[in-house]
Structure formats: structure tokens, C-alpha cells
Design a protein around this motif. Structure first.
Motif, short mmCIF file in Angstrom:
data_model
loop_
_atom_site.label_atom_id
_atom_site.label_comp_id
_atom_site.label_asym_id
_atom_site.label_seq_id
_atom_site.Cartn_x
_atom_site.Cartn_y
_atom_site.Cartn_z
N CYS A 79 0.92 -0.97 0.07
CA CYS A 79 0.10 0.02 -0.10
C CYS A 79 1.04 1.27 0.02
O CYS A 79 0.64 2.21 -0.75
CB CYS A 79 -0.90 -0.11 1.18
SG CYS A 79 -2.27 -1.22 1.19
N VAL A 131 -0.92 -5.72 -3.99
CA VAL A 131 -2.00 -5.49 -3.06
C VAL A 131 -3.05 -6.26 -3.24
O VAL A 131 -3.79 -7.18 -2.71
CB VAL A 131 -2.44 -4.03 -3.00
CG1 VAL A 131 -3.79 -3.82 -2.17
CG2 VAL A 131 -1.36 -3.31 -2.39
N ALA A 182 -3.21 -1.06 6.54
CA ALA A 182 -2.85 -0.75 5.20
C ALA A 182 -3.61 0.56 4.45
O ALA A 182 -3.13 1.05 3.82
CB ALA A 182 -3.12 -1.95 4.27
N LEU A 183 -5.00 0.25 4.84
CA LEU A 183 -5.87 1.51 4.28
C LEU A 183 -5.45 2.84 4.72
O LEU A 183 -5.33 3.87 3.77
CB LEU A 183 -7.25 1.25 4.86
CG LEU A 183 -8.28 2.26 4.17
CD1 LEU A 183 -8.31 2.35 2.90
CD2 LEU A 183 -9.57 2.02 4.96
N ALA A 199 -2.25 3.54 2.53
CA ALA A 199 -2.44 4.04 1.01
C ALA A 199 -3.29 5.36 0.92
O ALA A 199 -3.14 6.13 0.01
CB ALA A 199 -3.73 2.93 0.66
N HIS A 219 -2.84 6.69 -2.93
CA HIS A 219 -3.01 5.69 -3.78
C HIS A 219 -4.43 5.00 -4.00
O HIS A 219 -4.93 4.21 -3.40
CB HIS A 219 -2.14 4.53 -3.34
CG HIS A 219 -0.51 4.65 -3.35
ND1 HIS A 219 -0.15 5.20 -4.59
CD2 HIS A 219 0.27 4.47 -2.42
CE1 HIS A 219 1.18 5.34 -4.23
NE2 HIS A 219 1.30 5.04 -3.17
N ILE A 268 -5.82 1.79 -4.84
CA ILE A 268 -5.56 0.87 -3.72
C ILE A 268 -6.49 0.94 -2.67
O ILE A 268 -7.34 0.14 -2.13
CB ILE A 268 -4.17 0.82 -3.11
CG1 ILE A 268 -3.35 0.36 -4.42
CG2 ILE A 268 -3.99 0.16 -1.77
CD1 ILE A 268 -1.68 0.34 -4.21
N VAL A 269 -6.68 2.28 -2.28
CA VAL A 269 -7.98 2.44 -1.46
C VAL A 269 -9.33 1.94 -1.70
O VAL A 269 -9.81 1.26 -0.99
CB VAL A 269 -7.97 3.85 -1.33
CG1 VAL A 269 -9.16 4.62 -0.38
CG2 VAL A 269 -6.62 4.45 -0.46
N LEU A 294 -9.22 -1.80 -1.05
CA LEU A 294 -9.32 -2.28 0.46
C LEU A 294 -10.79 -1.80 0.96
O LEU A 294 -11.26 -2.61 1.38
CB LEU A 294 -8.38 -1.40 0.90
CG LEU A 294 -6.84 -1.71 0.82
CD1 LEU A 294 -5.79 -0.40 1.42
CD2 LEU A 294 -6.52 -3.04 1.44
#
Length: 136
Positions: free
Chosen positions: A25, A33, A54-55, A58, A63, A66-67, A70
């Protein structure tokens, strides 16, 4: 691969406790991911250093894809960091990632929760940093 060899996806490195998902992330490694999410990586593990997930990482790095992945995988939108009391939405706002803030508000993140230190909300953090494009 390590994933197919049943590597422990919750295990973090020694110093800060960052997991493979967290590292992916931070670095914006979308394919990695996605593979980790598909392999049921633990989404809401908090690292040792700040209690970030991780959230949160990101969001901090901006990102957006990626967010979104998630959020779709049901990462906790309202988790609170252990050191500063920030939520993922707050981290996106303070860094000026307005497009990510929109993802959170449409996914029903709590934009009215204040941080643990001063009670400051995501909107206040955005306006303090002069990020006028961020509205929650």
C-alpha cells in the motif's frame, strides 16, 4: 510464491510491524495488494509504530485505486490510529487527497469523529492544510 506456500499474511516485520499488505500500500504496488487481498490478507492489522493499517497507509500516500480495492474488500473505514488518533479519512484529508475523501464519504466513513489528541475532524484537518478541494 510465498502466498501459495501459505505464508503468514498477518506477520509484520520486526521494527515497525508492517505487513506485506502495508508495504504494498505504501509503495503503490496495486497488483501485489490485489493478490494479497484475494489471498485473504488481514486488512485491519495495525502496525507497532503508529497503529496504522494498510488502508491508512494507502490514504496517506494518495493511492486511490488501492484505497478503492481495500474499501471493496471491507477494510475498516473508521479504525483509529494508536499514536495520533487519526482515521484513514483524516489521513487522506491532511495530505490533500480529495479524490480519496470522496471514496470514503460514499462508503459511509464517519467524517465527524475527532482525533484522539485534539478532537479535530477530517474536515478541519483538510481546511487547516489549505486543501479546499477536500470536502467531506
Amino acid at each position: 510464491s510465498l502466498i501459495s506456500a501459505n505464508a503468514d499474511l498477518k506477520l509484520g516485520e520486526k521494527q515497525y510491524g508492517n505487513t506485506a499488505l502495508m508495504t504494498g500500500c505504501v509503495k503503490g504496488l496495486g497488483e501485489i495488494v490485489s493478490a494479497l487481498i484475494s489471498s485473504h490478507a488481514y486488512l485491519n492489522v495495525q502496525n507497532k509504530q503508529y497503529g496504522n493499517t494498510a488502508l491508512m497507509m494507502a490514504c496517506m500516500k494518495g493511492h486511490g485505486e488501492i484505497v478503492g480495492a481495500l474499501i471493496s474488500a471491507q477494510a475498516d473505514l473508521n479504525v483509529v490510529g494508536k499514536k495520533y488518533g487519526n482515521t484513514p479519512l483524516m489521513m487522506a484529508c491532511v495530505k490533500g487527497h480529495g479524490e480519496i475523501g470522496v471514496s470514503f464519504t460514499s462508503a459511509t466513513a464517519d467524517s465527524h469523529t475527532g482525533d484522539e489528541l485534539y478532537g479535530v475532524t477530517a474536515l478541519t484537518k483538510a481546511s487547516e492544510k489549505c486543501h479546499g478541494e477536500v470536502s467531506v
